[in-house]
Design an enzyme around this catalytic site. Structure first.
Site, PDB file in Angstrom:
ATOM      1  N   GLY A  93       5.744   2.916   1.866  1.00 34.94           N
ATOM      2  CA  GLY A  93       5.473   3.338   3.244  1.00 34.94           C
ATOM      3  C   GLY A  93       4.034   3.179   3.682  1.00 34.94           C
TER       4      GLY A  93
ATOM      5  N   THR B 212       4.230  -3.073  -5.585  1.00 32.76           N
ATOM      6  CA  THR B 212       4.370  -3.621  -4.235  1.00 32.76           C
ATOM      7  C   THR B 212       3.886  -5.056  -4.150  1.00 32.76           C
ATOM      8  OG1 THR B 212       3.834  -3.172  -1.900  1.00 32.76           O
ATOM      9  CG2 THR B 212       2.056  -2.887  -3.467  1.00 32.76           C
TER      10      THR B 212
ATOM     11  N   THR C 291       7.353  -1.580  -0.128  1.00 26.97           N
ATOM     12  CA  THR C 291       6.788  -1.239  -1.429  1.00 26.97           C
ATOM     13  C   THR C 291       7.943  -0.527  -2.088  1.00 26.97           C
ATOM     14  OG1 THR C 291       4.511  -0.988  -0.697  1.00 26.97           O
ATOM     15  CG2 THR C 291       5.130   0.361  -2.541  1.00 26.97           C
TER      16      THR C 291
ATOM     17  N   SER D  48      -2.623   3.273  -1.171  1.00 23.78           N
ATOM     18  CA  SER D  48      -2.096   4.616  -0.913  1.00 23.78           C
ATOM     19  C   SER D  48      -0.988   4.982  -1.901  1.00 23.78           C
ATOM     20  CB  SER D  48      -1.521   4.692   0.506  1.00 23.78           C
ATOM     21  OG  SER D  48      -2.518   4.416   1.446  1.00 23.78           O
TER      22      SER D  48
HETATM   23  O1  DON Z   1      -1.107  -0.179  -1.793  1.00 21.60           O
HETATM   24  C1  DON Z   1      -0.851   0.186  -0.656  1.00 21.60           C
HETATM   25  O2  DON Z   1      -1.183   1.269  -0.218  1.00 21.60           O
HETATM   26  C2  DON Z   1      -0.045  -0.721   0.243  1.00 21.60           C
HETATM   27  N1  DON Z   1      -0.201  -2.083  -0.174  1.00 21.60           N
HETATM   28  C3  DON Z   1       1.374  -0.292   0.202  1.00 21.60           C
HETATM   29  C4  DON Z   1       2.239  -1.092   1.130  1.00 21.60           C
HETATM   30  C5  DON Z   1       3.497  -0.417   1.440  1.00 21.60           C
HETATM   31  O3  DON Z   1       3.779   0.661   1.025  1.00 21.60           O
HETATM   32  C6  DON Z   1       4.401  -1.124   2.321  1.00 21.60           C
HETATM   33  N2  DON Z   1       5.688  -0.489   2.266  1.00 21.60           N
HETATM   34  N3  DON Z   1       6.410   0.265   2.360  1.00 21.60           N
END
Ligand code: DON
Length: 584
Positions: free
Chosen positions: A481, A407, A389, A461
């Site tokens: 993250g 993301t 992300t 998140s």
């Molecule tokens: O929206 C979210 O919380 C997740 N889709 C975020 C994914 C993510 O942070 C992956 N990477 N670092």
């Protein structure tokens, strides 16, 4: 402290060697994020901090051309879709917080993906009623209806100053003329080669015709993506949600068994939401409301901690980390039960962010003994998976600020590209709770509040955050993250507010993470062994091992602080190779 410094320098150096301009040999070696992980980059007129250098520079150039922070953010967002396709995107979604100095208010734009009309709560259950995570994560069905294009364009048309053509020009140029393959993208294309090559379109777009890799420094051109971006620049949102791009996307769905239709694309809407807001001492913390969980929980954890003398305990001492972990557990337990898309369920935002609720939670914390997660709510295990992300922060000399996290979910999303249109699709549908109590890829559990429903947005998140003092934005920060986004952002902000660290120091400090389930305290290298022993003695289960493959870090914050002397201090996180603070 010496131990911490040497370990962090080792982390920074292992992913570093400098690049300073758009020279042809750029990208050949891992980049240096900053000359010192403890010194921020300073700017007089503005700052753009993102996870990729060309994208930060695109935003900075837009500021120089007379654009405001929103123009620069939109330029950075589109540029990241070209230069950092691991997470930068037009096939995903996200959240943008905008502080408008002229109106003295913060706007929260929700451009999160939406479940297609044909989605339903059992979408990812197999014949035996078990979650088919392959289908949830790596199939044409994994994608929600993308929101990024409408989100960026709406932010631009509402709050930007320059023309759409001007803010999209850097991204179009980077795609059409190419840029020297970066070390970070090259490295990611090696690590995820199997996933990417399983898809003919991704294989075609990201590898050479003979299947070999673009080497760092080699020109990487994305012609179909350039054509799509030009169409968007000409036609606005209709250049993505209708016409040729939409036709390509729906064709990719039909070829791969996906369910997004023309009607789903035409129905996509950005939502303006009321930001969540709290206080920490004399600061106002403003962050993303549901369908993000990030804002609520960062405020909830700050509220819990506000009453303790953290300075007295000492940064990253056992006493301090114990309290962080206890606050985190309680917040993430609430996340699993109460959080979801506010268009579908009532989220008790006011209660969760109230000082009185935090006081009640504080009352349940024993400073000398860990509360087992099982005593807060029942447990589950966390699988290993890599993630991606990306966050960027922008401030300008007029007092405007943007904090944006977007993301495609996992690195390169579902790994599936839209043939003919040149971009990767998200696998955000996995952020829904496919079955109550069964963890998603981040080990997060949920229930009815986050069940799959047509038109619903999956719980996130992502925590783009602004901190204001006397009504002026003084911090913009956020992180990727997955489940660790909230705690990484939380600790960076707390390091600045409570421990008077500059943003580079606040970023560089080792982080910890607890998410209630699994009942385990994770930590980065740099927490001393005696501290870990003390935490174990208090009953904190510590695995001592990071919980995903590939690296040992928690989050990658991209942070700007507006200092009392008016200078902008930017801190790109050295945990992310290629992160860059572009000062103006
Ligand atoms: O929206 C979210 O919380 C997740 N889709 C975020 C994914 C993510 O942070 C992956 N990477 N670092």
């Amino acid at each position: 402290m010496r131990l911490i410094i040497s370990m962090l320098v080792a982390v920074a150096v292992s992913c570093s060697i400098g690049i300073t301009s758009l020279a042809a040999d750029e990208g050949k070696k891992p980049p240096i994020t900053t000359a010192s992980p403890f010194k921020p980059v300073l700017g007089e007129k503005g700052m753009v901090v993102s996870q990729e250098k060309y994208a930060s520079m695109a935003g900075r150039d837009v500021l120089k051309a007379g654009g405001n922070a929103v123009d620069a953010a939109v330029a950075t967002g589109f540029a990241l879709a070209v230069t950092h396709p691991q997470a930068g995107n037009i096939g995903g979604g996200g959240f943008m917080l905008v502080y408008l100095a002229a109106e003295k208010r913060t706007i929260a734009l929700d451009y999160r993906e939406m479940a297609p009309a044909a989605a339903h709560k059992d979408l990812f259950l197999d014949a035996d009623g078990n979650v088919d995570s392959q289908r949830a994560l790596f199939s044409a069905m994994s994608s929600g209806v993308p929101g990024t294009v409408m989100g960026l364009l709406e932010a631009h048309s509402r709050y930007g100053r320059l023309s759409r053509a001007e803010v999209m020009a850097p991204a179009i140029r980077l795609a059409a003329e190419g840029f020297p393959m970066t070390w970070a993208l090259h490295d990611a294309l090696i690590r995820y080669e199997d996933r990417m090559k399983a898809d003919a379109a991704s294989s075609h777009y990201f590898y050479k015709a003979d299947g070999s890799l673009y080497q760092p420094g080699e020109l990487f051109v994305q012609k179909d993506l350039a054509t799509t971006l030009k169409r968007i620049a000409r036609k606005g949102a209709n250049g993505f949600y209708k016409g040729t791009t939409a036709d390509h996307l729906v064709a990719a769905m039909q070829a791969g068994g996906g369910i997004i239709t023309h009607a789903d694309l035409a129905a996509y809407r950005v939502r303006e939401r009321t930001p969540v807001s709290g206080t920490y001492d004399e600061y106002q913390v403003v962050s993303m409301p549901p369908p993000s969980s990030g804002g609520i929980h960062i405020i909830q954890m700050l509220n819990i901690l506000e009453d303790y003398d953290l300075k007295e305990m000492g940064h990253n001492s056992a006493d301090y980390i114990h309290l962080l972990a206890e606050s985190m557990k309680r917040a993430y337990a609430d996340r699993s039960k109460f959080l979801g898309d506010p268009d579908f369920i009532d989220v008790p935002v006011d209660v969760l962010t109230s000082k009185s609720y935090a006081a009640a939670l504080r009352g349940s914390i024993n400073t000398g003994k860990a509360t087992a997660s099982a005593d807060i709510l029942p447990g589950a295990a966390m699988p290993k998976e890599s993630r991606d992300t990306t966050h960027f922060s922008v401030m300008d000399s007029e007092g405007n600020a943007v904090s944006n996290t977007y993301t495609v979910n996992l690195i390169f999303g579902s790994g599936k590209s839209v043939a003919g249109a040149g971009f990767l699709l998200n696998n955000e549908m996995d952020d829904f709770s496919s079955k109550p109590g069964v963890p998603n890829v981040f080990g997060l559990v949920g229930g009815a509040a986050n069940a799959i429903e047509a038109g619903k947005r999956p719980l996130s998140s992502m925590t783009p955050t602004l901190v204001l003092k006397d009504g002026i934005p003084v911090i913009a920060s956020g992180s990727p993250g997955g489940s660790t986004i909230i705690t990484a952002t939380f600790q960076t902000v707390l390091n600045i507010l409570e421990f008077d660290m500059n943003p580079a120091e606040a970023t560089a400090m080792p982080r910890i993470h607890h998410q209630w389930l699994p009942d385990n305290l994770f930590f980065e290298p740099g927490i001393s062994i005696d501290t870990i022993r003390l935490l174990k003695a208090r009953g904190q289960p510590i695995s001592g091992k990071p919980f995903w493959s590939g690296n040992h870090t928690l989050g990658k914050t991209q942070t700007i602080v507006r200092r009392p002397d008016g200078l902008f201090a930017g801190a790109a996180d050295p945990r992310g190779p290629g992160s860059y603070a572009a000062a103006y």
